[in-house]
Design an enzyme around this catalytic site. Structure first.
Site: not given
Lengths: 655, 655, 655
Positions: C145, C316
Site C-alpha cells: 500500500e 485484500e
C-alpha cells in the site's frame, strides 16, 4: 467638491513590453485615470543583490504617462526575493507554533527584524530618489496589505528581543510590569525584562495583559515599519500622496495609528469573497451571494475614511470572481457598478479595480480582471467604461461632509475581545457591525471615529458599544448636553492594563456620566437567548447591572433585570446586552430621533447614504424595489425610484 | 455523624495586607470554617532562589486563625517560578508534537523530571517544617489539579528515559515486552529497551499496548510525584489531613492510586462549565443550562468518595459564572445552594467555594466569587451564609453509610476506550454515566468502587460495564449467590496486555460465571442504531454473542440476536450493547428489584440520595415538581414536598 | 477464459509453527488457491543487521505448498525495523510541518532517501535470490500500500535534494523554471536550483506550479522506488507475476505509471470502511451502511484493471468489520459474497481475503478475518467456501473483454483539483465518480483508461470530465467520426505548467474539436446551485462559455447561459458544469445511444456488469428487487431474477 475617479492595478513586469502601449490606451479608453504598479516587483528591480534594473520600470511609467495616466507606485517590501531571505534567514516571520515561515508566497518577513528594515529602507530610498519627483507619479503605496495571512504577530527571536525592549520602555521596572499584569497570580512574576517570553505555546491561556501588550507591541511594529518608508518617501517625493492599502475584516494592528502617517487610507474591497468568509447567517449568505453583505462594504468605507482623516480610496475593487475564498461565485450583473457607486457615496476619491489583466499563471490565476488572460475586454472593463461615462454625463462631483452619527471604533477593543471572548461567539467586529446595521436600518449615514478624545465632537449621536477600555480623556470629551451617547454592552469593561475597573465596569469615568455597576456577565451559548419584556431577545452577552440612584431603567428582560439604562436627563444610555437586530434598530432609531435626527425605515435590501445635499440609494437584493419613499424631496441625477437588482440612485436634494 | 462544613479558597497574596482581617471576619460571618490558601504562591514564598519570605504567610495564617478559621495549606508546585524554569529548562513538559511548553500560565512541568522533583521536595519540606504543627493548619493540599490542561503525558527526554526504565522493570527483557505487545506485527520488535520510544508522531496509530503502557507509566509518575509530597508532609505534619483536589470529567491518571496516599479525596465542582464541555444532547444542554447535568455532580461525588475510602470534600465549588468554558452562563437562582446540598447528600464533609474575592486581574478575572472585585458581598456569599444557617437551624448531621449498589469504575478501562474506541463516539465515561443515570432513574443511591478484588463485597447489585480488563481476582471475588452482577458491553474485552482474550471476550474468568463468547463487534455510526425486539435500541456499540449451553437469552434485537444474557440462575447478567436510557433504566430496575432493592420511578428532573435514614431530594428542572411520592414515610427537615426549581429537601425516615 | 480464484493473506510469523499445517489444510478446504505472506516480516527475516533468518519462512512456504497453495510473497520494505531506523535516522519521512515521523507503526520511510533504497535493494535481492525460482512462489508483491497514511510526500532533506535535481533535469535552467511557473509573480524568481525549497510552511499558498511539480516529483519517487524492486525480482524470479496492492480512494501518486512496471494491478477493497470515509450523502450512508457504496468498488475494479493493462486482483477483500474507520459496522449477510462476485464481474482473476485469522494483538486486533482469534471458522470462511463451490458447480469461467465506454482517468488532474479546488467542495474523484454512476445508471459497463494518446481507441463513447491538462497527442488521438466524445467541466482548464491556456480553456487542441472558450468560473457554495432551463441544476462548478461559430448549444441554465455544447456534427460534447445525478445520467444516456449503445434504466440499488456474453447483476439495497427487465435474453447460471438483498445473478446471453 471632487470628481470621482477610476483606476486599475497593473503589473507591467508580467507582460511582454510590446503590449504595454496597447494596455495604456485601453485604460484611457475605459476612462481610468490612475494605475497602481510596482508593489511586488523586487526580484525585477534588484535581481541580484545591489544590482538595480530600473530601466523597464522607467519605460513602463513613460508608456502609461504618455496616455495621461497617473501612477501610484508601490514599494516592493511585501515580497523580499529569495536571495535576501537566504542571506538573512532570521528575517523570516515565525508562526505561533515556533516554526519559521518559508519563502514561496509573500509577506514572509518579521516586522521586528532590524536587518530586514535596513534592506527595506535601502530599496525604498533608491526608488524614491529615482521616481520621487516624476510628474506622473502622483502617489506612493507602502508595502501591500500589512498583516495579510496573519503576519502581524511573529514569534521570532527578533520579536522576543523587541518585545522586551518595548516592555522596558513602557514599564521601566519589572515590578511595575508585574503589578500592571497582576503577575502575582499563578506565580508569573518576573525579576527582569529578560525573563519575559512571548505569549505562545503555554500550557493553557497566558495572562491577557501579556497578550494585549504583545498585540500592542506587534501593532507598533507595523506602525514604525510603515513610518520608516513614509519618512523616506516624503523626503524624496514632496507633495505626493502616501497611502497604504488596508484589508477588510482585519483588526490585528491599529489602522488609525498607521494612517496617521499617511495622506489617504485606502483599502481592498472584495464583497463576495468576504461574504463567504464572515459569520453571516445562512439566509443572508444565500440572499446576497452575488453582491456581498449590504452593510459590509459601507462599514469599511466609513471606517477607512475615518482612518484617513476624511480621505479614502478603494485601492483594489473586486471586478469578478476571485480565487481566494472557499467559494468564488460570479457577481450579479451590475454588482461591480453597485460597489463602485457605494464607494463614491461614502466619499471615495478613487476606485481602482484589481487587476488589469487576469494573470494566466501563479497563485492568482483564477482571479478575474478587467481583461481576460487573452486580452479580451471582460465584463468589468465595460462596467468601468460605463461608470466613467455616467459620471461625466451627469457631471457628478462630490462634497466632503460629515455625518451626524459617530460610531466609535477601537482596535484595542477588538484585541481585547479576541484575547478574552468570555462567550465563544462574541466578536467586537460582529457587535460593531450589528450596531452599524441598526443605524443604517434607520436610513442614517455614519462616520466611524477612533476612540480618541475629541473624535466624537460635533456628532448628535455617539454610539460606542464594546469599547473595552476608553480613556478618561475620551469620556471627558463627550458632551451629553449636546449629544446622545450610547454605550454598552462591554463598554468600559477593562482598564488599560486589562483589569476590571476598581469601581467595577463601566469604570469611574463612565460612571460619572451614568451611575451603574456591571456586577455579573451572563455569556450565552448559541442555542440560548434571554427574552426581553417587550419582545426581542439578547444573545451572546448579557450583563447584570446595578443602577445607582437617579439612573432610569428604560427596558427590562423578561426575568425582570434592566438592560437599557439612562441617566436622569436621558442623554447617556447604556445597553446591557447584545440585542437582536430589530430591537437594536428600534432602540437606536428612538435615540437618533431624540438627538434631533430624521430617520427613515429602510427596506431590507435598500441602503442609503447622504453626502451633504446628495443622496445615494442602493438595492442589494434580488428583486426590484420602489425607493420613492426615501427619495421624497430629491431629484435623481442617475437612476430612478424603481431600483432593479443592483440598482443605483444618485439624487440631489430639491432646495 | 458529622456536621456539614463550608469553606472558601483565598489568596492573601493577591490583596493588600490591610484587607485581610476584614476578609477573615466576613468569612466567619458567612459561617465558613475552612480556608484554603497558598497553592500558587511560590514566587512569593521564594522570590529569589533559596531566599524564603514566609513572613507574609505567617501573618496571613495568624489573621485567619484569629477568626477561628481552619487552614488548608497548598503546596505551590503547580506554578514553578520563572527563575526555576530558566535554571532548569528541561523541566518543562513537552506536548504531543514534541514542543516544550512555555512559562506563562501554570502546570508547565514534566512529572518525570527528577530535577524538578528535587525542587518540589525542597519547597514542600521547608513549608511542612514551618507550618506542619501549626494548630490552625488542619490539612494540606498537594499541588493543584494534577493533569489539568492535558499535562499528565509529557513527551520529554525525562519521560523517554523514565518510560524505558519502567518498561525494563515491568518486562525484564525486550523479548517479554515484544511478546506482550505483539510486536511481531509490522516488525515493531525491539532488541533492547533503549530502542523503545514514546508513542507519538508516528505515521499512523502506534501499538495500543505501547500506548496503554505509556498511559500507565504517566499515571504512575503522578502517583509517585504526589507521594513524594505526602511523605514529606506526613513526616512534619502529624495528624493533619493530606488531600488533593481532583477535577471533573478527567481520567488521564488513576485517581484511586493517588488517593491511596491521601486522607481525603477532594474535587473541584463546576457544574455549568462542565455541561458546556461534555457531550450532552442539545435538549439536555438547553434544559440544564443554568444548573448543570443533574447526574454529573453526583457521579463525581460518588466517584471521589470511593477514591477517598469514604472521605470526600468539594474543594472548589462554582459560586457563579466562570471564565474557562466556551460559554459561561449565570447559574439559576438557588443553584449554588442546590449544588452544596447535593455534595453533602453524597457525603461531602466540606464544601469550599472558589474563590473568596473575584480577582480583577490575570487569567481568571471573569471567574466570579463570594465577593465582587470591589469587595461587595456577592450572591454566593449570601447563599453560603444561608446554608450555614439552615444547617445550624435544622441541626443537620450526616452519617457515613454505604449504598446497596456498586458501580465499578476503572481508569485503565477509560484509557483503553480512548486508545481503541473502535466506534468514534464510544467513551467509557459516557457509558458509565449512562449506567449511573439509569440506576438513579430508579431512585437508587450508588457507591462507585475501584476494580479491585473485594471492592464490591457486600453490595446487592454490582454493575460493571465497559470494564476492559478486569483481573481474575476481581472476578473471583464477585459473589453471584449474594449479588446480582451486571456486566457488558465491552467488559472483559481485553487482557491486561491489551490483547483479545484467548477464549474470546469476555475472557475465561467471566466465562466461568456466564458462558458466552463475543465473536463480533458492530460499531455504529451516529446516524444508525439497532432496534430491539421489545422496543428501544442499541447505539454506538453492539456485540454479536455466542451463548453457551445453559446461558439464557433474556432479550433480543429485532434482527434476532441476543443482547441480554444471563446464567442459568439468573444471577450474572451480560448486556451486549449500549442501550438507550429508557431500556437501560428498565433493565437495571428489574435487576435491582431482583436483588431485593426497592426502586422508585423518578421524575426526569428529580434526583434522590439516601444516606442511612436520611433522604435528600433535588429538583434540577425549570418547573416546580411534587415529590410527595418519593417522600412517603419521611418527614422533612428542610424544604417541602413541592420542590421549586433548584429546590432541596432534606428528610428523615419516620420510624 | 479463466476460472475465478480465491486467496487469503496470512502471517505465519504471528502464530505458533505447530498451527501452520492445520491452517493450510483449512485454507484448502475453503477452496482457496493463493496465500499472500511475508510483507511485514523484516524484523523476523533480519532480526539483527545482516543476520538473515529465513528458515522459518522456508518452512512456512513448504507447509503451504504441501496443500497445493500458491504463494504471493511480499517484500518487507513497508516496515523497516528499529535497528535500521536508529542506524539511519535520516531515512524517516518528514511531515508537512517539518517533523520527522517516528518508528512505532509502519511506512515510516522517505521515498527519496538513497540510503534506505540501498537497504531495500539488499533485502529484496536476498529474498528474490532465495525464493525467486521456488515453484510454489507464483507471484511477488512489492512493499505494501504505497502512500498509505499520507506517506507519498516527505519534506525531508533527501526530498529537498532530490526535488532540486529533478527540477534541474526537467528545466535545465532556473530561467526556464521561472518562466514555466510564472515566478515573476510575487518576486518568487530563483537564481539557481539550490534556491528552490519544498512547498510547505509558507505564509499563504505557494505557487500551484511549484506544488504540482512537487507532486509529480513525489509520484516519480514511488515509481522508481517500486521499479528498484521489480527489477531485482524479475532478475531472480523469471515468469512470476510482480504485483503491488493499491488502495481505494487514493490518488497521491500515478498508479498507471507504477503499474507499467507490474504484471497485475491489485488493490485492497474495504467497501464499508470507505463508505464511512468518503463524502457520501447521509441518505446514502444510511442505506448502504452494511454493503458500501454500490459504485465505489466497481469504479476501483475498473480503474485498476485499466492500470494493470487488463489484469487485476483484489489483494485484500474485507471479510467482516474492520478497525480503522471512524465506525466499523458489520457487513450485511451476503455482503462478502456480493463483493467477491462484483470483483469477478469486473475481471478480477483473484479475490484474496484479508486476513486468515484475526490477530488478538497489536493495531489490527479489531479487524475481522476468516477465522476468529481462537481459530473458530468465522462467517467469511464459510462465505469463501460457498463461493468456491458455486464457481465449481456452475463451471464459471470469465473472458477478458473490453467495454464500449471509456472513462479517462488522470492522476495529475486529481492533483490539480487538490492544489487549486477554486470551489471548496470540488474534487476530481467526486466528479469522476458521478460520471461513472451516471453511466452505470444506464446499465453501461465502463473501462477506465489513462490520459494517454490512443488509450481511448476503439471505444464508442469517451467521457473525460475534469481532465485538467490533456496532452495535445491525447486530444489528437480522439476520433470524433468514430466516437462520441464528452468533455468538461474543467477539461483542458490548464496547461502542463499549470497555467491558463493562451486561447483560454479548454485550450487550442480541444478548441480544434469544439469551438468554445471558457471565460469565467462560477464556484458555488454548498447551499447554492444554478437551475437548468429543463429542470435539474448545476452545483459546485459552473462555467461561462463563449461558443464559436458552428458550435451548438444543446442545453441552457435557467438564466440563459449555455451549459451543454456540441460541435456542428454533434460528435464532440462539452458540459460546462457539474450536473445533478439525474441530469447527468439522462445526458450521458442520450449520448450513449447516439454512440450506438444499448442502455437500460437501472433500479437505484441494482448494478449491472457485462463481460462479453456474460451479464452480472447485483442488488446493493435492503429490499428484494425484480431484475427480470435487465435479464431479458439471458439465462441465469447463478441466482434468479428476484434478487434478495446482496443478491447476485450470473447470467449468459441466450444466443
Amino acid at each position: 467638491m471632487t470628481t470621482p475617479l477610476l483606476g486599475v492595478c497593473y503589473y507591467p513586469e508580467h507582460w511582454p513590453e510590446e503590449r504595454w502601449a496597447w494596455d495604456a490606451q485601453k485604460m484611457r479608453e475605459a476612462g481610468l485615470s490612475h494605475v497602481r504598479i510596482g508593489e511586488f516587483a523586487w526580484s525585477r528591480l534588484e535581481a541580484e543583490p545591489g544590482h538595480y534594473t530600473f530601466d523597464w520600470l522607467d519605460r513602463a511609467i513613460e508608456t502609461l504617462a504618455a496616455q495621461g495616466l497617473k501612477i501610484v507606485l508601490g514599494t516592493p517590501t511585501a515580497t523580499p526575493p529569495k536571495w535576501l531571505v537566504d542571506a538573512m534567514p532570521s528575517m523570516l516571520g515565525v508562526d505561533a507554533f515556533g516554526r519559521p515561515r518559508t519563502f514561496g508566497s509573500r509577506r514572509h518577513y518579521c516586522f521586528s527584524h532590524q536587518g530586514y528594515r535596513r534592506e527595506c529602507a535601502r530599496i525604498v530610498e533608491v526608488l524614491a530618489r529615482r521616481y520621487g519627483s516624476h510628474p506622473a507619479v502622483v502617489a506612493w503605496q507602502t508595502d501591500n496589505e500589512y498583516g495579510c495571512h496573519d503576519t502581524v504577530e511573529s514569534y521570532s527571536e527578533a520579536a522576543r528581543h523587541g518585545f522586551r525592549e518595548w516592555l522596558q520602555q513602557k514599564y521601566q521596572s519589572p515590578e511595575a510590569l508585574n503589578r500592571a499584569w497582576g503577575n502575582v497570580f499563578w506565580s508569573m512574576e518576573y525579576r527582569s525584562f529578560e525573563e519575559v517570553d512571548l505569549p505562545f505555546l503555554a500550557v493553557t491561556e497566558t495572562n491577557p495583559s501579556h497578550r494585549l501588550d504583545f498585540q500592542r507591541y506587534s501593532s507598533d511594529q507595523v506602525v514604525s515599519f510603515n513610518r520608516l518608508q513614509t519618512d523616506i518617501i516624503r523626503r524624496h517625493a514632496p507633495g505626493r500622496d502616501v497611502v497604504h492599502n488596508f484589508m477588510g475584516w482585519f483588526t490585528a494592528f491599529d489602522h488609525f495609528a498607521v494612517s496617521d502617517d499617511l495622506d489617504v487610507a485606502t483599502w481592498d474591497s472584495y464583497p463576495i469573497g468576504f461574504l463567504d468568509r464572515d459569520a453571516n447567517s445562512p439566509e443572508r449568505r444565500a440572499r446576497y451571494m452575488r453582491v456581498g453583505d449590504p452593510d459590509a462594504q459601507a462599514f469599511h468605507h466609513d471606517l477607512y475614511r475615518g482612518c484617513g482623516h476624511g480621505r479614502m480610496w478603494v485601492m483594489e475593487q473586486q471586478p469578478g470572481p476571485v480565487n481566494w475564498a472557499p467559494h468564488n461565485p460570479a457577481p450579479a450583473p451590475g454588482a461591480v457598478r453597485l460597489w463602485t457607486w457605494e464607494a463614491f457615496a461614502a466619499g471615495a476619491e478613487l476606485v481602482s479595480y484589481f487587476r488589469w489583466r487576469q494573470a494566466p499563471f501563479a497563485q492568482e490565476q483564477m482571479h478575474e480582471a478587467l481583461l481576460l488572460p487573452d486580452s479580451t475586454l471582460n465584463e468589468a472593463w465595460y462596467a468601468a467604461r460605463d461608470i466613467a461615462a455616467e459620471i461625466a454625463d451627469a457631471g457628478i462631483t462630490l462634497p466632503q461632509v460629515r455625518a451626524d452619527v459617530a460610531l466609535v471604533f477601537d482596535y484595542e477593543a477588538a484585541w481585547a475581545g479576541q484575547i478574552q471572548p468570555q462567550a465563544q461567539s462574541y466578536t467586537y467586529l460582529g457587535l460593531m457591525m450589528d450596531s452599524y446595521r441598526a443605524l443604517r436600518a434607520n436610513g442614517l449615514s455614519v462616520d466611524i471615529v477612533p476612540a480618541r478624545a475629541g473624535a466624537a465632537d460635533g456628532y448628535s449621536l455617539v454610539v460606542a458599544p464594546g469599547l473595552s477600555a476608553p480613556t478618561d480623556a475620551l469620556i471627558a470629551s463627550l458632551k451629553p448636553d449636546e449629544q446622545i451617547i450610547v454605550l454598552g454592552p462591554r463598554t468600559g469593561a477593562k482598564t488599560a492594563d486589562f483589569a476590571i475597573p476598581a469601581t467595577l465596569p463601566p469604570g469611574a469615568a463612565i460612571q460619572s456620566l451614568i451611575d451603574i455597576k456591571v456586577r455579573r456577565i451572563d455569556s450565552l451559548p448559541e442555542h440560548a437567548s434571554v427574552p426581553l419584556a417587550d419582545g426581542g431577545a439578547l444573545s451572546v452577552w448579557r450583563e447584570f447591572i446595578v443602577p445607582g440612584a437617579g439612573t432610569q431603567v428604560l427596558a427590562r428582560t423578561a426575568d425582570g433585570e434592566g438592560w437599557h439604562f439612562t441617566d436622569a436627563d436621558g442623554r447617556v444610555h447604556y445597553l446591557g446586552g447584545w440585542a437582536d437586530g430589530a430591537t437594536l434598530a428600534a432602540t437606536l432609531g428612538d435615540l437618533a430621533r431624540a438627538a434631533g435626527l430624521d430617520t427613515l425605515t429602510m427596506h431590507r435590501d435598500l441602503r442609503l447614504r447622504d453626502l451633504g445635499e446628495m443622496r445615494f440609494v442602493f438595492n442589494h437584493g434580488p428583486e426590484t424595489v420602489d425607493a420613492a419613499a426615501v427619495l421624497e424631496g430629491y431629484e435623481t441625477l442617475i437612476g430612478g425610484a424603481l431600483l432593479a437588482p443592483c440598482g443605483v440612485v444618485v439624487a440631489q436634494r430639491v432646495i
